[in-house]
Every structure is written in structure tokens, then in C-alpha cells.
Design a protein around this motif. Structure first.
Motif, PDB file in Angstrom:
ATOM      1  N   GLY A  82       0.855  -1.186   0.000  1.00 18.77           N
ATOM      2  CA  GLY A  82       0.000   0.000   0.000  1.00 18.77           C
ATOM      3  C   GLY A  82       0.888   1.232   0.000  1.00 18.77           C
ATOM      4  N   ARG A  83       1.646   1.388   1.062  1.00 22.62           N
ATOM      5  CA  ARG A  83       2.682   2.416   1.135  1.00 22.62           C
ATOM      6  C   ARG A  83       3.956   1.729   1.620  1.00 22.62           C
ATOM      7  N   ARG A  84       5.051   1.908   0.888  1.00 21.76           N
ATOM      8  CA  ARG A  84       6.310   1.257   1.284  1.00 21.76           C
ATOM      9  C   ARG A  84       7.091   2.256   2.150  1.00 21.76           C
ATOM     10  N   VAL A  85       6.940   2.082   3.449  1.00 21.23           N
ATOM     11  CA  VAL A  85       7.405   3.107   4.392  1.00 21.23           C
ATOM     12  C   VAL A  85       8.074   2.466   5.604  1.00 21.23           C
ATOM     13  N   VAL A  86       9.184   3.055   6.034  1.00 22.45           N
ATOM     14  CA  VAL A  86       9.770   2.736   7.344  1.00 22.45           C
ATOM     15  C   VAL A  86       9.358   3.873   8.272  1.00 22.45           C
ATOM     16  N   ILE A 103       1.925  13.047  16.213  1.00 21.34           N
ATOM     17  CA  ILE A 103       2.347  13.130  14.815  1.00 21.34           C
ATOM     18  C   ILE A 103       3.060  11.839  14.396  1.00 21.34           C
ATOM     19  N   TYR A 104       2.621  11.305  13.286  1.00 20.68           N
ATOM     20  CA  TYR A 104       3.247  10.128  12.680  1.00 20.68           C
ATOM     21  C   TYR A 104       4.255  10.606  11.636  1.00 20.68           C
ATOM     22  N   ALA A 105       5.338   9.853  11.454  1.00 26.63           N
ATOM     23  CA  ALA A 105       6.258  10.164  10.352  1.00 26.63           C
ATOM     24  C   ALA A 105       6.907   8.891   9.849  1.00 26.63           C
ATOM     25  N   ALA A 118      -4.031   5.361  -5.349  1.00 18.03           N
ATOM     26  CA  ALA A 118      -4.662   6.584  -4.828  1.00 18.03           C
ATOM     27  C   ALA A 118      -5.603   6.233  -3.686  1.00 18.03           C
ATOM     28  N   HIS A 119      -5.585   7.068  -2.676  1.00 15.34           N
ATOM     29  CA  HIS A 119      -6.539   6.904  -1.585  1.00 15.34           C
ATOM     30  C   HIS A 119      -6.816   8.247  -0.941  1.00 15.34           C
ATOM     31  N   ARG A 120      -7.737   8.248   0.012  1.00 17.86           N
ATOM     32  CA  ARG A 120      -7.964   9.466   0.791  1.00 17.86           C
ATOM     33  C   ARG A 120      -8.348   9.066   2.201  1.00 17.86           C
ATOM     34  N   HIS A 121      -8.074   9.957   3.115  1.00 16.29           N
ATOM     35  CA  HIS A 121      -8.378   9.677   4.521  1.00 16.29           C
ATOM     36  C   HIS A 121      -8.585  10.972   5.278  1.00 16.29           C
ATOM     37  N   SER A 122      -9.098  10.830   6.498  1.00 18.33           N
ATOM     38  CA  SER A 122      -9.345  12.024   7.309  1.00 18.33           C
ATOM     39  C   SER A 122      -8.048  12.632   7.812  1.00 18.33           C
ATOM     40  N   ILE A 126       1.828  15.532   4.874  1.00 19.90           N
ATOM     41  CA  ILE A 126       2.811  16.316   4.128  1.00 19.90           C
ATOM     42  C   ILE A 126       3.892  15.351   3.676  1.00 19.90           C
ATOM     43  N   ARG A 127       4.613  15.723   2.642  1.00 22.33           N
ATOM     44  CA  ARG A 127       5.854  14.999   2.371  1.00 22.33           C
ATOM     45  C   ARG A 127       6.952  15.976   2.019  1.00 22.33           C
ATOM     46  N   PHE A 128       8.136  15.575   2.419  1.00 24.19           N
ATOM     47  CA  PHE A 128       9.314  16.422   2.265  1.00 24.19           C
ATOM     48  C   PHE A 128      10.362  15.581   1.544  1.00 24.19           C
ATOM     49  N   TRP A 159      -7.969  13.154  -2.535  1.00 25.61           N
ATOM     50  CA  TRP A 159      -7.407  11.952  -3.181  1.00 25.61           C
ATOM     51  C   TRP A 159      -5.942  12.211  -3.448  1.00 25.61           C
ATOM     52  N   HIS A 160      -5.098  11.236  -3.122  1.00 28.14           N
ATOM     53  CA  HIS A 160      -3.677  11.462  -3.400  1.00 28.14           C
ATOM     54  C   HIS A 160      -2.953  10.161  -3.731  1.00 28.14           C
ATOM     55  N   GLU A 161      -1.959  10.307  -4.553  1.00 25.31           N
ATOM     56  CA  GLU A 161      -1.091   9.185  -4.899  1.00 25.31           C
ATOM     57  C   GLU A 161       0.296   9.724  -5.211  1.00 25.31           C
ATOM     58  N   HIS A 162       1.269   8.857  -5.048  1.00 22.43           N
ATOM     59  CA  HIS A 162       2.660   9.255  -5.279  1.00 22.43           C
ATOM     60  C   HIS A 162       3.293   8.289  -6.251  1.00 22.43           C
ATOM     61  N   GLY A 163       4.261   8.782  -6.975  1.00 25.48           N
ATOM     62  CA  GLY A 163       4.991   7.902  -7.870  1.00 25.48           C
ATOM     63  C   GLY A 163       6.328   8.508  -8.241  1.00 25.48           C
ATOM     64  N   GLN A 174      10.181  12.073   3.305  1.00 26.75           N
ATOM     65  CA  GLN A 174       9.587  11.953   4.633  1.00 26.75           C
ATOM     66  C   GLN A 174       8.095  12.208   4.530  1.00 26.75           C
ATOM     67  N   ASP A 175       7.311  11.277   5.036  1.00 27.03           N
ATOM     68  CA  ASP A 175       5.873  11.491   5.209  1.00 27.03           C
ATOM     69  C   ASP A 175       5.636  12.012   6.617  1.00 27.03           C
ATOM     70  N   GLY A 176       4.700  12.913   6.767  1.00 25.78           N
ATOM     71  CA  GLY A 176       4.296  13.358   8.103  1.00 25.78           C
ATOM     72  C   GLY A 176       2.790  13.443   8.127  1.00 25.78           C
ATOM     73  N   LEU A 177       2.157  12.727   9.042  1.00 26.56           N
ATOM     74  CA  LEU A 177       0.691  12.718   9.084  1.00 26.56           C
ATOM     75  C   LEU A 177       0.200  12.903  10.517  1.00 26.56           C
ATOM     76  N   ASP A 178      -1.046  13.371  10.619  1.00 22.90           N
ATOM     77  CA  ASP A 178      -1.652  13.527  11.945  1.00 22.90           C
ATOM     78  C   ASP A 178      -2.488  12.288  12.312  1.00 22.90           C
TER      79      ASP A 178
HETATM   80  O1  GTQ Z   1       0.822   8.521   1.653  1.00 27.13           O
HETATM   81  O2  GTQ Z   1      -1.096   8.818   2.552  1.00 27.13           O
HETATM   82  O3  GTQ Z   1       3.639   7.107   5.518  1.00 27.13           O
HETATM   83  O4  GTQ Z   1      -1.682   7.118   4.443  1.00 27.13           O
HETATM   84  C1  GTQ Z   1       1.452   6.507   6.107  1.00 27.13           C
HETATM   85  C2  GTQ Z   1       0.111   6.504   5.834  1.00 27.13           C
HETATM   86  C3  GTQ Z   1       1.870   7.690   4.087  1.00 27.13           C
HETATM   87  C4  GTQ Z   1       0.048   8.383   2.583  1.00 27.13           C
HETATM   88  C5  GTQ Z   1       2.319   7.079   5.231  1.00 27.13           C
HETATM   89  C6  GTQ Z   1      -0.359   7.109   4.691  1.00 27.13           C
HETATM   90  C7  GTQ Z   1       0.526   7.707   3.817  1.00 27.13           C
END
Ligand code: GTQ
Length: 373
Positions: A82-86, A103-105, A118-122, A126-128, A159-163, A174-178
Motif C-alpha cells: 500500500g505504502r512502502r514506508v519505514v 504526529i506520525y512520520a 490513490a486513496h484518501r483519509h481524514s 505532508i511529504r518532504f 485523493w492522493h497518490e505518489h509515484g 519523509q511522510d508526516g501525518l496527523d
Molecule cells: O501517503 O497517505 O507514511 O496514508 C502513512 C500513511 C503515508 C500516505 C504514510 C499514509 C501515507
């Protein structure tokens, strides 16, 4: 993990101070059986004298994490993950997977030609951008090209997606989310896009053309959403602004030359729950300590230096991430006598300010320098 305060005392009039007796203990048991309790058994804990953060100061060094992040490229596909994240797991906040406070990162990595669905959530995000060429993000049909130190928003509900473009190189950002905050509010919804991808509906980078012009906003159309219409903040313009500002200000004794990223339609924070800033420490600059409410996650965008957080020294250089928990004393120093150091900072300051919870205090003693513990 909670920090103990110097003035943490219970034997003062007006605070709970009830010794255990057999009758009282039996009474507490009875209340417990009724899903209730005696306030005086918890009052001093749930109403501390001042904020007691569960988060601990941490520095996540990029040289330690980078190889592990890159290894995930071979371990899992974006489709599987879904998201390849450490993610950054603060030792005091593992229960809610937070980097600091609420805060999550995480560090997300993608190979050229890959895209995450692509997905969306409440939760807002941000990404840096930390390294690599060809990264892009699409937010509600607006595609943005991203380079080093660019900062992009994916506000709640969009709606957002990254590539990464096929011509690019492996990219890490870096992802940063609430997420922890929205979960604490028990208000998090999550949806996958029915087509797993969205159509690009506008000119690439149109938000920069429309909203990225200093002092000018598009005529006619009002923007009424709770977040900035300028989804992308470019490093080139940010650094230029900091240099311009540095020419004409002494800066703050606590923060050096600091500029906040703003919503150009309101001059307020970029999103309702999270704000961001970039600060420049001049060659040789060392700030004075202060503390304030709110949780802060820094990334060194340029140069190197150190911060003293609650009396402990944390050295950092480009791409290292560190956190300052709520109400922790902190001061920053640039290690170089010839070059700037820049710190990107993500925080929940908009929440603190909007809800009337912001409070700040200067470290008065010792010329504003904390003694090391
Ligand atoms: O890209 O929306 O690192 O939903 C963790 C959860 C990124 C994202 C993350 C997420 C996202």
C-alpha cells in the motif's frame, strides 16, 4: 518514559493526598467493579502541574536508516504494502505509532516507474523530498513534480497518490501525518480510489502558477477550504525567501531566521491540524533555549549542527530527523562558521493555537543556555 518535573510535588494544599487504608482500598475495588473510580486516586496524574510528554527526544540519523529504507525496495512492492514506508517509532509512543506527540512520520521509498495507489483519509499529510529524481504527487487531480527539499501537502479528504517517473531514480521522502491525532479524536476514515489511480485534470504544477506568486492570488475565485490551495512549496523559493528575510532581520533569539509556510488565501497555517516552517541558522549562530506546547519534528535540510533538548545534546546533519516533545527545553546551533544550516519543521502548532493551548517560556538562566545533564 514520562519526564518528571522539578516541581512535581503532591504534598501541597489543594492537591490530592489520600493515604491508603483497608476501608479506602475496599471502596476503590467496589467502584472499580462499577466502572467508576475515586478522582483523588488519579487527580494528580490526569491534571499535572504542566504538560508531561510521553514522547522522548530522539534523533533518527539518515546514515543509519537509509540502507534499511532502500532494502525495502526488494522486500515488498507498493502493491503489497500500500505504502512502502519505514516509520519513526518514538520509544514513548509505540502504542500509537507516533514519531512525537500525536504526529506520525515515516520514510517512503519508490523506484522509477512505481506508483502507490490513490486513496484518501481524514488524516492530513505532508511529504518532504529527501533524495532522488522524478518524484511526483497527485492531489485531487493536480499533479506536482517534486525535487529535493520540496514540501507537498495532501490535506484531509483529498485523493492522493505518489509515484516516480520511469526516467527518474529511487526517491526517498519523509511522510508526516496527523494519524495518531485523528485516531485520538476517533475520527479517521479511509478510502481507496475506485480506479486505484486518479486522472490528472489540470496542467502539471498549475497550483504553483496560480497560488505560488508572492503577494498575489488569483482574481475572482475565492478559496474556502480549510487548507492551502498551494499544495507544493518549492525549496528554491523557500531558501530565497529565507535569504531575503535574513538580510533584514536579526531573527528570533530562539529560532534564528524562521519562516512559516502559509496558506496564501488566509496567511494562516497550511492545514488545520499541522503546520510547517523552515528556519535558517546563520554561520556560527546558536540560539537561546525556550519551550512551548506542541510537538515538533525537524529535518535538517541543509548543513549541520546540534540541538540541546531537555539538557541532552543531539548532533544532526543533512537529512537527519529529530523531535522536540511538548514543553521540552530546546536550543539549536549551526556547526559551521561559513555556511547556513536549515531546519524544516512539522508541528501541531495550528491545533495548539486554534484551541487556545499554546504557551511559551524562555529559559531565563545562564544566558538562555541549558546546562547539559
Ligand atoms: O501517503 O497517505 O507514511 O496514508 C502513512 C500513511 C503515508 C500516505 C504514510 C499514509 C501515507
Amino acid at each position: 518514559m514520562a519526564r518528571k518535573h522539578e516541581n512535581y510535588r503532591e504534598d501541597v494544599p489543594g492537591r490530592a493526598n489520600v493515604a491508603d487504608t483497608p476501608e479506602r482500598l475496599a471502596y476503590y475495588d467496589e467502584l472499580d467493579g462499577l466502572d467508576a473510580g475515586a478522582l483523588w486516586t488519579v487527580a494528580n496524574r490526569i491534571e499535572p502541574w504542566e504538560p508531561v510528554s510521553q514522547s522522548v527526544p530522539v534523533v533518527w540519523r539518515y546514515r543509519d536508516l537509509r540502507d534499511h529504507v532502500l532494502r525495502s525496495l526488494d522486500l515488498v512492492t507498493p502493491e503489497e504494502a500500500g505504502r512502502r514506508v519505514v516509520y519513526l517509532n518514538n520509544p514513548g509512543r509505540t502504542d500509537v505509532a507516533a514519531a512525537v506527540g500525536w504526529i506520525y512520520a515515516g520514510l517512503q521509498v519508490m523506484n522509477p516507474g512505481e506508483a502507490a495507489s490513490a486513496h484518501r483519509h481524514s488524516a492530513s499529510a505532508i511529504r518532504f523530498i529527501m533524495e532522488g529524481e522524478g518524484a511526483y504527487t497527485v492531489v485531487d487531480g493536480h499533479k506536482m513534480t517534486l525535487g529535493r527539499n520540496d514540501f507537498v501537502l495532501t490535506p484531509n479528504g483529498t485523493w492522493h497518490e505518489h509515484g516516480v517517473e520511469a526516467w527518474g531514480s529511487p526517491c526517498i521522502w519523509q511522510d508526516g501525518l496527523d494519524i495518531p491525532f485523528v485516531n485520538a479524536m476517533e475520527a479517521n476514515f479511509y478510502e481507496v480510489h475506485p480506479d486505484l489511480a486518479q486522472a490528472v485534470a489540470y496542467e502539471v504544477d498549475d497550483v504553483t502558477g496560480a497560488w505560488g506568486n508572492p503577494g498575489l492570488t488569483p482574481g475572482g475565485g475565492a478559496w474556502t477550504k480549510g487548507y492551502s490551495p498551494l499544495f507544493k512549496y518549492e525549496w528554491r523559493r523557500t531558501y530565497e525567501a529565507l535569504r531575503n528575510y535574513a538580510e533584514c532581520t536579526d531573527g528570533s533569539p530562539h529560532d534564528g531566521v524562521l519562516m512559516e509556510y502559509v496558506n496564501p488565501a488566509t496567511n494562516g497555517p497550511v492545514m488545520q491540524t499541522m503546520g510547517a516552517s523552515m528556519q535558517l541558522l546563520r554561520p556560527g549562530e546558536r540560539t537561546q533555549a525556550h519551550r512551548h506546547t506542541g510537538s515538533f519534528l525537524y529535518q535538517c535540510a541543509k548543513g549541520s549542527g546540534h540541538s540541546v533538548i531537555d539538557g541532552r545534546r543531539f548532533d544532526w546533519s543533512e537529512r537527519d530527523i529529530f523531535c522536540v516533545p511538548s514543553w521540552a527545553w530546546h536550543e539549536h546551533a549551526n556547526a559551521s562558521d561559513t555556511d547556513d544550516a536549515c531546519l524544516f519543521c512539522l508541528s501541531d502548532l495550528p491545533v495548539m493555537r486554534t484551541l487556545g493551548l499554546y504557551r511559551e517560556q524562555a529559559f531565563g538562566d545562564n544566558d538562555g543556555r541549558q546546562p547539559l545533564v
